[in-house]
Design a protein around this motif. Structure first.
Motif, PDB file in Angstrom:
ATOM      1  N   TYR A  87     -11.570  -1.265  -0.169  1.00 13.20           N
ATOM      2  CA  TYR A  87     -11.856  -2.301  -1.171  1.00 13.20           C
ATOM      3  C   TYR A  87     -11.674  -3.701  -0.565  1.00 13.20           C
ATOM      4  O   TYR A  87     -12.517  -4.587  -0.740  1.00 13.20           O
ATOM      5  N   ALA A 113     -12.145  -7.865  -3.391  1.00 15.21           N
ATOM      6  CA  ALA A 113     -10.985  -8.344  -4.146  1.00 15.21           C
ATOM      7  C   ALA A 113     -11.347  -9.585  -4.963  1.00 15.21           C
ATOM      8  O   ALA A 113     -12.115 -10.443  -4.517  1.00 15.21           O
ATOM      9  N   LEU A 125       0.814  -1.220   0.000  1.00 17.23           N
ATOM     10  CA  LEU A 125       0.000   0.000   0.000  1.00 17.23           C
ATOM     11  C   LEU A 125       0.843   1.264   0.000  1.00 17.23           C
ATOM     12  O   LEU A 125       0.442   2.292  -0.557  1.00 17.23           O
ATOM     13  N   ARG A 131      -5.303   6.584  -2.737  1.00 19.00           N
ATOM     14  CA  ARG A 131      -5.341   5.202  -3.237  1.00 19.00           C
ATOM     15  C   ARG A 131      -5.211   4.201  -2.089  1.00 19.00           C
ATOM     16  O   ARG A 131      -5.835   3.137  -2.106  1.00 19.00           O
ATOM     17  N   GLN A 132      -4.405   4.540  -1.100  1.00 19.92           N
ATOM     18  CA  GLN A 132      -4.281   3.643   0.049  1.00 19.92           C
ATOM     19  C   GLN A 132      -5.623   3.466   0.742  1.00 19.92           C
ATOM     20  O   GLN A 132      -6.012   2.341   1.074  1.00 19.92           O
ATOM     21  N   VAL A 168      -5.388  -9.140  -4.772  1.00 24.86           N
ATOM     22  CA  VAL A 168      -4.838  -8.765  -3.463  1.00 24.86           C
ATOM     23  C   VAL A 168      -4.127  -9.950  -2.830  1.00 24.86           C
ATOM     24  O   VAL A 168      -4.625 -11.082  -2.868  1.00 24.86           O
ATOM     25  N   GLU A 193     -12.709   0.017 -10.867  1.00 25.89           N
ATOM     26  CA  GLU A 193     -11.361  -0.164 -10.325  1.00 25.89           C
ATOM     27  C   GLU A 193     -11.333  -1.457  -9.530  1.00 25.89           C
ATOM     28  O   GLU A 193     -11.993  -1.562  -8.488  1.00 25.89           O
ATOM     29  N   TRP A 230      -7.959   1.322  -1.510  1.00 21.87           N
ATOM     30  CA  TRP A 230      -7.677  -0.112  -1.543  1.00 21.87           C
ATOM     31  C   TRP A 230      -7.928  -0.769  -0.188  1.00 21.87           C
ATOM     32  O   TRP A 230      -8.346  -1.935  -0.134  1.00 21.87           O
ATOM     33  N   ARG A 231      -7.709  -0.064   0.914  1.00 22.26           N
ATOM     34  CA  ARG A 231      -8.048  -0.628   2.227  1.00 22.26           C
ATOM     35  C   ARG A 231      -9.550  -0.897   2.319  1.00 22.26           C
ATOM     36  O   ARG A 231      -9.986  -1.962   2.780  1.00 22.26           O
ATOM     37  N   ILE A 246      -1.147  -5.092  -3.483  1.00 23.59           N
ATOM     38  CA  ILE A 246      -2.201  -4.806  -4.449  1.00 23.59           C
ATOM     39  C   ILE A 246      -1.673  -4.907  -5.879  1.00 23.59           C
ATOM     40  O   ILE A 246      -0.610  -4.364  -6.195  1.00 23.59           O
ATOM     41  N   ALA A 250      -8.790  -5.106  -8.426  1.00 20.28           N
ATOM     42  CA  ALA A 250      -7.408  -5.516  -8.194  1.00 20.28           C
ATOM     43  C   ALA A 250      -7.378  -6.936  -7.652  1.00 20.28           C
ATOM     44  O   ALA A 250      -8.360  -7.437  -7.090  1.00 20.28           O
ATOM     45  N   PRO A 276      -3.378  -3.767  -9.142  1.00 19.68           N
ATOM     46  CA  PRO A 276      -4.518  -3.158  -9.847  1.00 19.68           C
ATOM     47  C   PRO A 276      -4.629  -3.652 -11.281  1.00 19.68           C
ATOM     48  O   PRO A 276      -3.630  -3.960 -11.936  1.00 19.68           O
TER      49      PRO A 276
END
Length: 279
Positions: free
Chosen positions: A29, A35, A15, A22-23, A69, A65, A26-27, A78, A67, A80
């Motif tokens: 997410y 994922a 991350l 973005r961090q 994981v 978006e 994605w957290r 991650i 990814a 992506p």
């Protein structure tokens, strides 16, 4: 949907490689359980692209978006998908070397302009450094595994699962190890064969790996190719060993042994590539 007969080379970044927004994204997410597993990803990607493009290439679509994981040692990694950038590059590639009239028919100028803007923005080094704009984290090869990819991994990093409901063959390694192996391979190839296509291919892969965070993980995934290989063939596959043996032979000046390893590899993967014609 049937499997996609393709292999994948992926980089998973921690991350900290991404900017703050973005961090957080994605957290959230991962916490929401969104994922996608690598075994399901290729079909999901294809479905998303087809639905977004609709009946024709008239615009560069917005895409979800997503990814892959990994969670290792309490660290989120991650990978992506970057589908919008990949479609933009595909649109521009489709116009290369084609007469303008045909190029405009396949990829309208409006779409080409949008694609160029997306690619140029992604390639901007300043934006990458300042805003953490993601690089392309996944390379794809249909109907085979590029021999250069085997340079990055070693046999003990193999993960093999053979069950009726799940068949997977992949290699995972730290990016620092993959970079060292690529560097050694390049040294051998430059001294032995010079600026040959294989040397250029390995060098290109090495440059790609340099784009990512030093604590990243590299994954070579046979993907849908496992459906073209028997259980016995998957268990016996020794492609990384053959690449290593060929490089070792080159380093000691044994051209005959290097050629034997190379020819065995080429014959193995040509058999898979020929299935495309049958398909």
């Amino acid at each position: 949907m049937p499997s996609l007969f393709a292999s994948y080379l992926r980089v998973y970044e921690p991350l900290t490689a991404f900017d703050r927004d973005r961090q957080l994204f994605w957290r959230r997410y991962v916490q929401e359980g969104r994922a996608v597993a690598p075994v399901d990803g290729p079909v999901r990607q294809r479905t998303a692209v087809i639905e977004a493009l609709g009946v024709g290439w008239t615009r560069l679509p917005d895409l979800p978006e997503e990814a892959y994981v990994l969670e290792a040692d309490d660290t989120l990694l991650i990978c992506p998908w970057n589908l919008r950038v990949r479609i933009a590059e595909a649109a521009l590639s489709a116009r290369d070397g084609v007469p303008p009239v045909l190029a405009d028919a396949f990829v309208p100028p409006v779409l080409a302009g949008q694609a160029k803007a997306v690619v140029e923005d992604w390639r901007s080094g300043a934006r990458v450094l300042e805003h953490g704009v993601p690089r392309l984290h996944e390379q794809i090869s249909t109907w085979g595994v590029p021999l250069r990819w085997f340079v990055f991994v070693e046999p003990e990093e193999r993960e093999l699962t053979i069950r009726p409901d799940r068949r997977v063959l992949r290699y995972r390694t730290e990016i620092s190890k993959a970079r060292r192996r690529a560097s050694r391979a390049l040294s051998v190839l430059r001294k032995s064969v010079g600026d040959a296509p294989i040397t250029e291919a390995v060098e290109e892969g090495a440059r790609w790996l340099e784009e990512f965070h030093p604590r990243s993980v590299v994954e070579l995934d046979y993907g849908g190719l496992v459906d073209l290989l028997s259980d016995e063939a998957l268990a016996a596959d020794d492609s990384p060993e053959l690449v290593a043996a060929g490089l070792a032979a080159l380093s000691r000046g044994d051209g005959e042994a290097a050629t034997a390893a190379y020819e065995k590899l080429v014959a193995r993967w040509r058999a898979i590539q020929l299935l495309e014609r049958c398909n």
